[in-house]
Design an enzyme around this catalytic site. Structure first.
Site, PDB file in Angstrom:
ATOM      1  N   LYS A   3       0.859  -1.197   0.017  1.00 42.09           N
ATOM      2  CA  LYS A   3       0.067   0.071   0.129  1.00 42.09           C
ATOM      3  C   LYS A   3       0.899   1.126   0.000  1.00 42.09           C
ATOM      4  CE  LYS A   3      -3.865  -2.017   2.410  1.00 42.09           C
ATOM      5  NZ  LYS A   3      -5.205  -1.929   3.175  1.00 42.09           N
ATOM      6  N   TYR A  43     -12.250  -1.338  -3.649  1.00 38.24           N
ATOM      7  CA  TYR A  43     -12.712  -1.862  -2.395  1.00 38.24           C
ATOM      8  C   TYR A  43     -14.371  -1.406  -2.202  1.00 38.24           C
ATOM      9  CZ  TYR A  43      -8.086  -2.331  -0.093  1.00 38.24           C
ATOM     10  OH  TYR A  43      -6.947  -2.393   0.564  1.00 38.24           O
ATOM     11  N   ASN A 106      -2.122  -0.050   6.778  1.00 40.30           N
ATOM     12  CA  ASN A 106      -1.661  -1.213   7.224  1.00 40.30           C
ATOM     13  C   ASN A 106      -0.571  -2.008   6.217  1.00 40.30           C
ATOM     14  OD1 ASN A 106      -3.808  -1.874   5.595  1.00 40.30           O
ATOM     15  ND2 ASN A 106      -4.544  -3.183   6.917  1.00 40.30           N
ATOM     16  N   HIS A 109      -2.162  -5.435   1.610  1.00 41.42           N
ATOM     17  CA  HIS A 109      -3.420  -6.045   1.313  1.00 41.42           C
ATOM     18  C   HIS A 109      -3.215  -7.390   0.630  1.00 41.42           C
ATOM     19  CE1 HIS A 109      -7.391  -6.902   0.069  1.00 41.42           C
ATOM     20  NE2 HIS A 109      -6.925  -7.284  -1.039  1.00 41.42           N
ATOM     21  N   GLU A 120      -9.166 -10.002  -7.835  1.00 40.33           N
ATOM     22  CA  GLU A 120      -8.060  -8.891  -7.681  1.00 40.33           C
ATOM     23  C   GLU A 120      -6.972  -8.987  -8.455  1.00 40.33           C
ATOM     24  OE1 GLU A 120      -9.594  -8.312  -2.915  1.00 40.33           O
ATOM     25  OE2 GLU A 120      -7.496  -9.192  -3.375  1.00 40.33           O
TER      26      GLU A 120
HETATM   27  P1  CMP Z   1      -7.355  -4.232   3.666  1.00 40.01           P
HETATM   28  O1  CMP Z   1      -6.902  -5.769   4.257  1.00 40.01           O
HETATM   29  O2  CMP Z   1      -6.749  -4.036   2.458  1.00 40.01           O
HETATM   30  O3  CMP Z   1      -9.016  -4.469   3.600  1.00 40.01           O
HETATM   31  C1  CMP Z   1      -9.705  -3.088   3.757  1.00 40.01           C
HETATM   32  C2  CMP Z   1      -9.159  -2.209   4.377  1.00 40.01           C
HETATM   33  O4  CMP Z   1      -9.961  -1.184   5.013  1.00 40.01           O
HETATM   34  C3  CMP Z   1      -8.021  -2.550   5.441  1.00 40.01           C
HETATM   35  O5  CMP Z   1      -7.143  -3.402   4.888  1.00 40.01           O
HETATM   36  C4  CMP Z   1      -7.595  -1.351   6.025  1.00 40.01           C
HETATM   37  O6  CMP Z   1      -6.627  -0.660   5.319  1.00 40.01           O
HETATM   38  C5  CMP Z   1      -8.913  -0.710   5.762  1.00 40.01           C
HETATM   39  N1  CMP Z   1      -9.777  -0.620   7.358  1.00 40.01           N
HETATM   40  C6  CMP Z   1     -10.501  -1.569   7.601  1.00 40.01           C
HETATM   41  N2  CMP Z   1     -11.182  -1.333   8.748  1.00 40.01           N
HETATM   42  C7  CMP Z   1     -10.990  -0.181   9.146  1.00 40.01           C
HETATM   43  C8  CMP Z   1     -11.476   0.768  10.004  1.00 40.01           C
HETATM   44  N3  CMP Z   1     -12.196   0.325  11.024  1.00 40.01           N
HETATM   45  N4  CMP Z   1     -10.893   2.014  10.017  1.00 40.01           N
HETATM   46  C9  CMP Z   1     -10.160   2.436   8.944  1.00 40.01           C
HETATM   47  N5  CMP Z   1      -9.631   1.271   8.085  1.00 40.01           N
HETATM   48  C10 CMP Z   1     -10.196   0.411   7.955  1.00 40.01           C
END
Ligand code: CMP
Length: 134
Positions: A3, A43, A106, A109, A120
């Site tokens: 990311k 998303y 984070n 993904h 994807e």
């Molecule tokens: P990812 O595994 O890419 O799948 C969805 C993404 O949404 C997740 O990682 C985070 O980057 C984001 N995400 C999921 N839950 C939250 C939340 N409560 N607040 C902010 N971002 C979130």
């Protein structure tokens, strides 16, 4: 996918090294970036959730590295390698524990099923790039 937070921080190489060390073969890879429209599409399943708009803004904020990885039990093993979505809960030694900045930012993904991995992967790569041509 690596990311924007991790790419911007210069952590792509270290993250790729962890993927390879864990036995994942890189089948396809590209540095690219998502427009907000494309990030929203990627998303789409989260549309309507409170974090959706912020997530789309973040995911279109800079370059990402898209990857197709190959391994037996790839989906589950990759989730183990990256750790919990929220880095606070991620296990020691996981990619998110080491590199994630926050729940939203984070670092990586991973697809949550083989079916979504196929969807994807084809979001980013042609059949030819995935070496799936016959
Ligand atoms: P990812 O595994 O890419 O799948 C969805 C993404 O949404 C997740 O990682 C985070 O980057 C984001 N995400 C999921 N839950 C939250 C939340 N409560 N607040 C902010 N971002 C979130």
């Amino acid at each position: 996918m690596i990311k924007p937070d991790a790419v911007a921080a210069g952590n792509s190489g270290s993250i790729l090294k962890m993927m390879e060390a864990a036995g994942f073969e890189i089948v396809a890879m590209k540095l690219t970036s998502l427009s907000s429209k494309l990030a929203g599409k990627f998303y789409e399943v989260h549309k309507g959730k409170p974090f959706y708009n912020g997530l789309v803004e973040f995911m279109s904020s800079g370059p990402i590295v898209a990857l197709v990885l190959k391994k037996e039990n790839a989906v589950l093993d990759f989730r183990t390698l990256i750790g919990s979505t929220n880095p606070t809960n991620a296990e020691e030694g996981t990619i998110r524990k080491i590199f994630a900045k926050s729940l939203e930012q984070n670092a990586v993904h991973g697809s949550d099923s083989a079916e979504n991995a196929a969807i994807e992967s084809s979001f980013f790569f042609s059949m030819l790039e995935m070496k799936l041509e016959n």
